[in-house]
Design an enzyme around this catalytic site. Structure first.
Site, PDB file in Angstrom:
ATOM      1  CG  HIS A  30      -1.559   1.265   1.561  1.00 33.35           C
ATOM      2  ND1 HIS A  30      -1.362   1.917   2.755  1.00 33.35           N
ATOM      3  CD2 HIS A  30      -2.414   2.026   0.842  1.00 33.35           C
ATOM      4  CE1 HIS A  30      -2.080   3.018   2.771  1.00 33.35           C
ATOM      5  NE2 HIS A  30      -2.729   3.117   1.622  1.00 33.35           N
ATOM      6  CG  HIS A 107       0.636   8.716   1.319  1.00 36.19           C
ATOM      7  ND1 HIS A 107       1.045   8.010   2.430  1.00 36.19           N
ATOM      8  CD2 HIS A 107      -0.710   8.827   1.424  1.00 36.19           C
ATOM      9  CE1 HIS A 107      -0.003   7.710   3.171  1.00 36.19           C
ATOM     10  NE2 HIS A 107      -1.083   8.187   2.574  1.00 36.19           N
TER      11      HIS A 107
END
Length: 302
Positions: A30, A107
């Site tokens: 992830h 991110h």
């Protein structure tokens, strides 16, 4: 199975070579590229104005906190491949003030690594592991224009060439090997997918968005009732500002044994409650990858 799982697909029992890829158990990471977040990077433009303002006013306080809560991986891309990861969650972005053709991963903040360099690293690794197949989930696309999408797709084609598996061919490992296909690209942009047969539609992605392990497992079990897309095991960071001294790693690692216990109970295959891709955080911190790979042994019992 080898100690690093670097060749686990080729080491599967021959009976499993004839199982469709979407019925196998495949480990993923992830937010794959967060091991190289840039400490000097600006905050992603997709984040709230409040967070961006706080970062400008208190950069010495806010930025380190964001960095700790944005990092989900510590192994680099080659180390993840060696560890057995075959699904990669690639969140791609073009920085507002960045070079015209330089694409990064993102991110909350951006990475030091460039997309083209990373794809090249994956391609070079695959040349040395000819029977391993990877799934590259390209998504997010912050700041991407049509021209940048075309540039990225051209890069993907140039780098992977004939190893790209064309859309629509649901193949087994044996069939993929026979055709020389080693790369499946999931691309979350419909226009690009319709224009290029080498791109597959975006893979459905379940993000639990839970802080407590029990809540996350309940969510995952409920989502299994809805179908068979990949499942992401992760903790969220919604209380990031309330826990400035913490980190995603500190919150996640103590819970990994409970999440791994859930993984070991799963079963791949064609059933509606079966799992396929299971992605997690902090790959290499425990037996997660080996546990996901080991689920394939259950297919031999049926």
């Amino acid at each position: 199975m080898s100690a690093t799982n670097a060749q686990w697909m080729s080491e599967l029992p021959p009976k499993l070579w004839d199982i469709p890829l979407h019925h196998l158990s495949i480990p993923g990471s992830h937010d794959t590229m967060t091991y190289c977040l840039n400490k000097k990077s600006p905050i992603s433009q997709n984040q709230s104005k409040l967070l961006q303002v706080l970062n400008k006013v208190f950069p010495c306080i806010i930025h380190p906190v964001i960095l700790k809560w944005s990092t989900t991986q510590t192994l680099n891309i080659t180390e993840q491949l060696d560890a057995g990861i075959r699904y990669f969650d690639l969140r791609i972005a073009h920085m507002t003030d960045g070079s015209e053709k330089n694409l990064h991963f993102v991110h909350l903040i951006y990475t030091t690594a460039l997309v083209e360099d990373t794809l090249t690293d994956i391609s070079e690794w695959l040349q040395n592991h000819p029977k391993e197949v990877v799934i590259l989930a390209c998504r997010n696309f912050e700041g991407m224009t049509d021209e940048l999408h075309q540039y990225l797709v051209t890069c993907i084609k140039n780098i992977f060439g004939k190893t790209l598996c064309p859309r629509g061919e649901l193949l087994t490992l044996k069939q993929l090997w026979r055709h020389g296909y080693r790369v499946i690209v999931s691309y979350e942009n419909e226009t690009a997918v319709h224009s290029h047969k080498e791109l597959w539609p975006g893979i459905p992605y379940w993000w639990g968005n839970k802080v407590k392990t029990d809540d996350l497992i309940c969510f995952l079990e409920s989502m299994k009732e809805s179908g068979r897309p990949g499942i992401n095991l992760t903790e969220n960071f919604q209380y990031i500002m309330a826990h400035p001294s913490g980190s995603l790693k500190k919150m996640t690692l103590p819970n990994l044994p409970y999440l791994d216990a859930w993984v070991q109970k799963q079963c791949p295959g064609p059933g509606t409650k079966c799992t396929n891709i299971i992605a997690g955080d902090f790959i290499g911190s425990d037996s997660f990858v080996s546990d996901v790979i080991a689920l394939n042994q259950k297919l031999l019992i049926e």
